[in-house]
Design a protein around this motif. Structure first.
Motif, PDB file in Angstrom:
ATOM      1  N   TYR A  60     -17.881   8.311  10.972  1.00 19.57           N
ATOM      2  CA  TYR A  60     -17.209   7.578  12.230  1.00 19.57           C
ATOM      3  C   TYR A  60     -18.294   7.006  12.949  1.00 19.57           C
ATOM      4  N   VAL A  61     -17.985   5.810  13.845  1.00 21.99           N
ATOM      5  CA  VAL A  61     -18.650   5.188  14.453  1.00 21.99           C
ATOM      6  C   VAL A  61     -17.987   4.977  15.859  1.00 21.99           C
ATOM      7  N   SER A  68      -8.987  -9.864  12.384  1.00 20.35           N
ATOM      8  CA  SER A  68      -8.772  -9.638  11.052  1.00 20.35           C
ATOM      9  C   SER A  68      -9.667 -10.332  10.359  1.00 20.35           C
ATOM     10  N   SER A  98      -8.592  -6.027   1.620  1.00 19.39           N
ATOM     11  CA  SER A  98      -7.255  -6.530   2.564  1.00 19.39           C
ATOM     12  C   SER A  98      -7.581  -5.872   3.975  1.00 19.39           C
ATOM     13  N   VAL A  99      -7.022  -6.438   4.937  1.00 19.06           N
ATOM     14  CA  VAL A  99      -7.165  -6.142   6.380  1.00 19.06           C
ATOM     15  C   VAL A  99      -5.771  -6.236   6.933  1.00 19.06           C
ATOM     16  N   GLU A 100      -5.344  -5.186   7.872  1.00 16.01           N
ATOM     17  CA  GLU A 100      -4.259  -5.057   8.093  1.00 16.01           C
ATOM     18  C   GLU A 100      -4.057  -4.908   9.895  1.00 16.01           C
ATOM     19  N   ILE A 101      -3.560  -5.796  10.766  1.00 17.62           N
ATOM     20  CA  ILE A 101      -3.625  -5.485  12.078  1.00 17.62           C
ATOM     21  C   ILE A 101      -2.339  -4.887  12.557  1.00 17.62           C
ATOM     22  N   THR A 102      -2.437  -3.635  13.258  1.00 16.49           N
ATOM     23  CA  THR A 102      -1.025  -3.054  13.583  1.00 16.49           C
ATOM     24  C   THR A 102      -0.992  -2.921  15.108  1.00 16.49           C
ATOM     25  N   HIS A 115      -9.885  -1.448   1.954  1.00 15.26           N
ATOM     26  CA  HIS A 115      -8.578  -1.815   2.977  1.00 15.26           C
ATOM     27  C   HIS A 115      -9.008  -1.469   4.487  1.00 15.26           C
ATOM     28  N   HIS A 159       0.880  -1.164  -0.094  1.00 12.31           N
ATOM     29  CA  HIS A 159      -0.017   0.181   0.095  1.00 12.31           C
ATOM     30  C   HIS A 159       0.749   1.273   0.065  1.00 12.31           C
ATOM     31  N   TYR A 214      -9.444   2.135  10.752  1.00  8.58           N
ATOM     32  CA  TYR A 214      -9.665   3.007   9.587  1.00  8.58           C
ATOM     33  C   TYR A 214      -9.981   2.130   8.357  1.00  8.58           C
ATOM     34  N   GLU A 227     -10.560   2.502   4.378  1.00  7.20           N
ATOM     35  CA  GLU A 227     -10.768   3.437   3.094  1.00  7.20           C
ATOM     36  C   GLU A 227     -10.984   2.332   2.006  1.00  7.20           C
ATOM     37  N   ASP A 261       2.116  -6.746   9.691  1.00 10.33           N
ATOM     38  CA  ASP A 261       2.064  -7.877  10.359  1.00 10.33           C
ATOM     39  C   ASP A 261       1.743  -9.059   9.230  1.00 10.33           C
ATOM     40  N   SER A 317      -1.309 -11.645  10.553  1.00 10.71           N
ATOM     41  CA  SER A 317      -2.768 -11.462  10.652  1.00 10.71           C
ATOM     42  C   SER A 317      -3.354 -10.840   9.385  1.00 10.71           C
ATOM     43  N   TYR A 318      -2.523 -10.486   8.396  1.00 10.26           N
ATOM     44  CA  TYR A 318      -2.870  -9.860   7.064  1.00 10.26           C
ATOM     45  C   TYR A 318      -4.042 -10.620   6.364  1.00 10.26           C
ATOM     46  N   HIS A 319      -5.073  -9.929   5.941  1.00 15.74           N
ATOM     47  CA  HIS A 319      -6.182 -10.669   5.337  1.00 15.74           C
ATOM     48  C   HIS A 319      -5.990 -10.029   3.752  1.00 15.74           C
ATOM     49  N   LYS A 320      -6.045 -10.800   2.869  1.00 21.59           N
ATOM     50  CA  LYS A 320      -6.108 -10.630   1.289  1.00 21.59           C
ATOM     51  C   LYS A 320      -7.066 -11.310   0.647  1.00 21.59           C
ATOM     52  N   SER A 321      -8.027 -10.776   0.031  1.00 18.35           N
ATOM     53  CA  SER A 321      -9.009 -11.774  -1.054  1.00 18.35           C
ATOM     54  C   SER A 321      -9.251 -10.619  -2.190  1.00 18.35           C
ATOM     55  N   ARG A 333      -5.877  -0.934  14.539  1.00 22.91           N
ATOM     56  CA  ARG A 333      -4.872  -0.448  15.342  1.00 22.91           C
ATOM     57  C   ARG A 333      -5.000  -1.011  16.813  1.00 22.91           C
ATOM     58  N   HIS A 345      -8.251   1.443  17.112  1.00 29.11           N
ATOM     59  CA  HIS A 345      -8.697   2.378  16.314  1.00 29.11           C
ATOM     60  C   HIS A 345      -8.976   1.799  14.952  1.00 29.11           C
ATOM     61  N   GLY A 392     -14.077   3.916  14.802  1.00 22.84           N
ATOM     62  CA  GLY A 392     -14.141   3.216  13.449  1.00 22.84           C
ATOM     63  C   GLY A 392     -14.125   4.716  12.509  1.00 22.84           C
ATOM     64  N   ARG A 400      -2.450   5.829  -3.283  1.00 20.03           N
ATOM     65  CA  ARG A 400      -3.266   6.700  -3.098  1.00 20.03           C
ATOM     66  C   ARG A 400      -2.415   8.164  -2.828  1.00 20.03           C
ATOM     67  N   ASP A 451      -7.688  -0.953   8.376  1.00 20.60           N
ATOM     68  CA  ASP A 451      -6.319  -1.168   9.425  1.00 20.60           C
ATOM     69  C   ASP A 451      -6.769  -1.181  10.829  1.00 20.60           C
TER      70      ASP A 451
END
Lengths: 119, 119, 119
Positions: free
Chosen positions: C50-51, B81, B103-107, B63, A3, B5, B7, A110, A113-117, B67, B3, B42, A43, B65
Motif C-alpha cells: 500500500y501507499v 481515469s 482498465s480503470v474504473e471510477i466509483t 485493473h 469484471h 485499488y 489488481e 460508470d 469515465s471507464y478506461h479500457k485498452s 473510489r 481509495h 492505494g 477472479r 478502481d
C-alpha cells in the motif's frame, strides 16, 4: 469489460475454484448482452478471516459480484445474476450440518469515465 | 478520501508494485480535485486464480478502481481515469505473445454516510 | 444480505481481527434496519502492499465497506456508518508517531438483480 469477483468462506474445502470460474465466465459470455468474450475477467479467492452473523452453528458463504458498464436493462442484469447463481449453487460444496449462503450482486460501473485498452 | 485499488493477473512477473503504486498515488494527487495528499490510499495485489474469457492463448489483465466521494464532475472523473491509465500502461509488463488488458474504473462513494477520522 | 469488508494496512500489528469482526457484525446486527443476523457476512484482511499519500512519516489506515441492498434511508446508513466507526476507532492500534486514518463507506447494492439463496 465485465469484471467478475467470487469469494467464499475458507470452510468450504474442495470447492473447485478453476472449474467454477471457467463455468461462470462461460455462463456470463453466453448472455446476449456480452459482446466480446475476451472482456470477461473472473477472479476467485477464499476468505480466511470472516464472521457470519451472531448465531451459533457452522455457517459458510459464497458471493459473486459482477461489475458491468452502466446501461444494461434490469432484465439483462437479473438474467446474468440467475446464470451466475446457477453455477454457484451447483458447484459449491455444502458440508453436512452447515448452512451455506449463496449470493450474487450486479454492480454498474460508470461508463463515461471507464478506461479500457490493450497492451 | 480517495481509495485506489489495483489488481493484476499473476502472470505478469516483474510488475513493479511499489513503484507503480507510488506513481499512481502521485498522479491522483496531482489532480486539482484532490485536496489532501494524505487522503489518497492505494493498494495493489496480484490475483492468483483468474479466468479471462473463453478463448485460447495467453492473456493477462490489470485493473484499477478509484473510489471517490460523490460530487466530482464527469470531466474530473475522466481526467483521473486517464492519469491512472497512463501509469498502468507505462509500467505494466507485456510478455511476448500475451494480450494484456488495462482498465480503470471510477466509483462514487456515498458522501452523506461516509465516515472519516484519524487516530 | 449485508456484506461487510474490512481492510487495514499491515503496519498495524496486534489488530484483533477476530474480535473486531465479531464486534462489528454485532454492531451492524443491532441496528433496526437489519432483519436477520444470519445475513450479515463480515470479512477482514490486512493489505500488504500500500501507499498512503505522497508525504513522509509513518501512516496507516483501516477502512470498512458495508454493502446493503438499496432502499435504506440516509439516516439508517449514517447510523450504521457511525456504529462501525465506533468499533474501528476503539479496536485499531495506533503505534506511537503514526497517523492512522479510519474510514467507513456504505454502498448500495442493486436490489432488483440481487440473488440470495441457501444450500
Amino acid at each position: 469489460m465485465p469484471h467478475l469477483y467470487v469469494e467464499y468462506s475458507a470452510n468450504l474445502p474442495g470447492l473447485p475454484e478453476q472449474q467454477m470460474l471457467t463455468e461462470l465466465v462461460s455462463a456470463v459470455c453466453s448472455h446476449p448482452s456480452i459482446v466480446d468474450e475476451f472482456d470477461v475477467k473472473g477472479r476467485i479467492a477464499a476468505t480466511q478471516q470472516y464472521v457470519i452473523g451472531t448465531g451459533a452453528g457452522p455457517r459458510g458463504f459464497i458471493h459473486a459480484d459482477l461489475r458491468l458498464l452502466s446501461g444494461r436493462t434490469p432484465e439483462a442484469k437479473k438474467e446474468l445474476s440467475d446464470l451466475i447463481a446457477e453455477v454457484l449453487r451447483r458447484l459449491t460444496p455444502h458440508p453436512m450440518g452447515m448452512l451455506v449462503q449463496v449470493s450474487v450482486e450486479i454492480t454498474d460501473m460508470d461508463r463515461a469515465s471507464y478506461h479500457k485498452s490493450k497492451l
